[in-house]
Design a protein around this motif. Structure first.
Motif, short mmCIF file in Angstrom:
data_model
loop_
_atom_site.label_atom_id
_atom_site.label_comp_id
_atom_site.label_asym_id
_atom_site.label_seq_id
_atom_site.Cartn_x
_atom_site.Cartn_y
_atom_site.Cartn_z
N CYS A 46 -43.85 -14.05 32.52
CA CYS A 46 -43.21 -14.46 31.27
C CYS A 46 -41.98 -15.30 31.59
N VAL A 47 -41.33 -15.79 30.56
CA VAL A 47 -40.15 -16.63 30.73
C VAL A 47 -38.90 -15.75 30.87
N ASP A 48 -38.08 -16.06 31.84
CA ASP A 48 -36.83 -15.35 32.05
C ASP A 48 -35.97 -15.46 30.78
N PRO A 49 -35.48 -14.33 30.24
CA PRO A 49 -34.62 -14.40 29.05
C PRO A 49 -33.40 -15.30 29.26
N ALA A 50 -32.93 -15.40 30.51
CA ALA A 50 -31.80 -16.28 30.79
C ALA A 50 -32.16 -17.74 30.60
N SER A 51 -33.46 -18.04 30.55
CA SER A 51 -33.94 -19.40 30.31
C SER A 51 -34.43 -19.59 28.88
N GLY A 52 -34.27 -18.56 28.05
CA GLY A 52 -34.72 -18.67 26.66
C GLY A 52 -35.91 -17.82 26.31
N GLY A 53 -36.35 -16.95 27.22
CA GLY A 53 -37.48 -16.07 26.94
C GLY A 53 -37.10 -14.96 25.98
N HIS A 54 -38.11 -14.33 25.39
CA HIS A 54 -37.87 -13.25 24.42
C HIS A 54 -37.33 -12.01 25.13
N GLN A 114 -38.33 -18.85 23.33
CA GLN A 114 -37.88 -18.75 21.94
C GLN A 114 -36.58 -19.49 21.69
N ASN A 115 -35.70 -19.54 22.67
CA ASN A 115 -34.41 -20.21 22.49
C ASN A 115 -34.41 -21.48 23.32
N SER A 116 -34.64 -22.60 22.67
CA SER A 116 -34.71 -23.87 23.38
C SER A 116 -34.51 -25.02 22.40
N LEU A 117 -33.81 -26.04 22.85
CA LEU A 117 -33.68 -27.27 22.09
C LEU A 117 -34.78 -28.25 22.46
N HIS A 118 -35.50 -27.95 23.53
CA HIS A 118 -36.58 -28.80 24.02
C HIS A 118 -37.94 -28.19 23.68
N LEU A 119 -38.93 -29.02 23.65
CA LEU A 119 -40.31 -28.56 23.48
C LEU A 119 -40.84 -28.05 24.81
N LEU A 120 -41.63 -27.00 24.75
CA LEU A 120 -42.22 -26.43 25.96
C LEU A 120 -43.30 -27.37 26.49
N VAL A 143 -25.57 -16.01 14.31
CA VAL A 143 -24.73 -15.89 15.50
C VAL A 143 -25.53 -15.22 16.61
N GLN A 144 -25.55 -15.84 17.78
CA GLN A 144 -26.23 -15.28 18.95
C GLN A 144 -25.25 -15.21 20.11
N THR A 145 -25.37 -14.17 20.92
CA THR A 145 -24.43 -13.96 22.02
C THR A 145 -25.07 -14.06 23.41
N ASP A 146 -26.37 -14.36 23.48
CA ASP A 146 -27.04 -14.38 24.78
C ASP A 146 -27.89 -15.63 24.96
N PRO A 154 -29.09 -19.31 26.45
CA PRO A 154 -29.08 -19.94 27.77
C PRO A 154 -27.95 -20.96 27.90
N GLY A 155 -27.15 -20.83 28.96
CA GLY A 155 -26.09 -21.79 29.24
C GLY A 155 -24.78 -21.49 28.55
N PHE A 156 -24.70 -20.39 27.79
CA PHE A 156 -23.47 -20.06 27.08
C PHE A 156 -23.01 -18.66 27.47
N ALA A 157 -21.72 -18.55 27.78
CA ALA A 157 -21.17 -17.26 28.17
C ALA A 157 -20.75 -16.43 26.97
N GLY A 158 -20.53 -17.10 25.84
CA GLY A 158 -20.06 -16.40 24.66
C GLY A 158 -20.95 -16.66 23.46
N PRO A 159 -20.48 -16.32 22.26
CA PRO A 159 -21.30 -16.47 21.06
C PRO A 159 -21.39 -17.93 20.61
N ILE A 160 -22.48 -18.26 19.97
CA ILE A 160 -22.65 -19.58 19.37
C ILE A 160 -23.39 -19.43 18.04
N PHE A 161 -23.36 -20.48 17.25
CA PHE A 161 -24.22 -20.57 16.09
C PHE A 161 -25.57 -21.12 16.55
N ARG A 162 -26.63 -20.37 16.29
CA ARG A 162 -27.99 -20.88 16.49
C ARG A 162 -28.51 -21.23 15.10
#
Length: 426
Positions: free
Chosen positions: A132-140, A186-192, A358-361, A363-371
């Motif tokens: 599966c995809v590593d959650p650190a890379s956007g996996g579920h 699941q979390n990506s700005l790019h197409l798989l 608001v998401q806190t985990d 990819p590429g962000f150490a803190g919270p962001i708006f998704r």
């Protein structure tokens, strides 16, 4: 205090209980009306059309339906007999045509339910490896745990800008017996990018099945905005039906292979009983509408997301970028500061009638962001003009001008064009 069993409540107690229930009903009604006026920018949510919502308000919500073959001797539950074809013909055929898949499983009740069925059915023998995809890379977040619970061995691959680490996958294939590659980005700005993974499997592990969890991009795939995973070599794909696809909270699975269809069906049979009949009827109506509106809707979802990203960036918001701009799909990622600043702006926007996620985990962000996501407002009729006004609402809320932000929100909704669903002319 609760009434004791066998004791008839007094008139005063009954009246108090009645007031409480009607008070709850009023809260639901008022919350519903506020929701109808709000603008939802949550990428994992969408809205049902009035037509698709209808089955959820009718008697069919209370009924079971299992007679998919319309066997006259198998009507164990008859509540859905008169409209069963809306599931077996309308829903099935519409989704089959949209996906290009002759085999469609309508039974999952959510995206996670679809994941559980897919992994259980296609994961192979106990002890087999499922990638599966590593959650650190956007996996579920749940995929690894689901894999373990079914007695499989999880292995993770990284994804960068939508591209799977094929070299890493090749190493896993050479070292372990991989039964299934489950691409759950699941979390990506790019197409798989599915094709290189399919090519790798064809060369190094032909027996390995390839499933794409397209929960977030399902509406974009079925609307022709994103390449169909089956055309790129995937064995199957599917996911939830309420993100970019404007359907009910359910899941769906697609394949072109009879053998894989049976694997999915066998797992589904023991993992799922009721498939929520009314929601499946709603899915059928949503799919039939989507056959007419899906192409223009899916295109506008991406156009709107990119425009909103540009407008927010022009107002000095820190918007994440991808190779071709701000996004290749419906998602936008906006860094508005630390947890306190993020919560403050989220709350101000909510007061103004703009809902953000608001998401806190991420990819590429150490803190919270708006998704953020553009799907729901686009389904309702938002165009690029509305995106500009929504960005104005963000800027006003950031400045503490909640009333002004609310006015921009109202103007954004007033600027909506025709929705991407049928409207009763009466």
């Amino acid at each position: 205090m609760a009434e004791r069993k066998g004791v008839v409540p007094s008139t005063a107690a009954r009246e108090q209980h009645e007031r409480e229930l009607f008070g709850l009903a009023r809260r639901l009604r008022d919350g519903h009306h506020r929701g109808r006026e709000a603008l939802s920018l949550v990428p994992s949510e969408n809205r049902l059309s009035p037509l698709a919502q209808l089955p959820l308000q009718l008697d069919f919500y209370n009924r079971y339906f299992f007679n998919e073959n319309h066997d006259p001797d198998f009507w164990q539950f008859r509540g859905g007999e008169s409209i069963a074809d809306i599931e077996t013909d309308v829903a099935y055929n519409s989704l089959s045509m949209l996906s290009g898949a002759p085999f469609v499983n309508l039974r999952p009740v959510s995206g996670l339910s679809a994941m559980i069925i897919a992994i259980s059915g296609m994961g192979g023998e106990t002890g087999s490896t499922v990638v599966c995809v590593d959650p650190a890379s956007g996996g579920h977040y749940a995929t690894v745990a689901v894999i373990k619970r079914f007695g499989f061995v999880p292995a993770m691959v990284s994804v960068e800008a939508g591209v799977v680490d094929v070299d890493g996958l090749r190493k896993i294939l050479s070292a372990q017996d991989v039964s299934l590659v489950y691409l759950d980005l699941q979390n990506s700005l790019h197409l798989l990018d599915v094709a290189p993974v399919a090519a790798c499997l064809a060369e190094h592990s032909p027996h390995t099945l390839l499933h794409v969890d397209a929960s977030h991009t399902l509406g974009l795939i079925l609307g022709g905005q994103v390449p169909n995973p089956l055309e790129l070599g995937a064995t199957s794909f599917g996911g939830s039906t309420h993100k970019t696809f404007p359907g009910p909270h359910k899941g769906v699975l697609f394949t072109r292979l009879p053998r894989v269809c049976e694997l999915i069906k066998d797992a589904q049979y023991v993992l799922l009983s009721s498939h929520h009949f009314a929601a499946t009827l709603a899915l059928g109506l949503a799919a039939r509408e989507f056959q007419y509106f899906g192409t223009t809707y899916a295109r506008q979802v991406v156009v709107n997301a990119r425009r909103l990203g540009a407008e927010l960036a022009a107002r000095d918001f820190k918007v994440a970028r991808c190779a071709d701009g701000f996004t290749d799909n419906h998602q936008l990622w906006v860094d508005v500061g630390d947890q306190a600043a993020t919560n403050k702006l989220s709350g101000a926007l909510a007061q103004a009638g703009v809902r953000v996620n608001v998401q806190t985990d991420m990819p590429g962000f150490a803190g919270p962001i708006f998704r953020l996501g553009s799907a729901e407002v686009t389904f309702e009729g938002a165009s690029e003009t509305s995106m500009t006004l929504i960005a104005d609402a963000f800027a006003a809320a950031r400045n503490g001008e909640v009333d002004r932000a609310a006015r921009f929100r109202a103007r954004a909704r007033q600027a909506f064009e025709s929705p991407h669903f049928f409207v009763d002319p009466e």
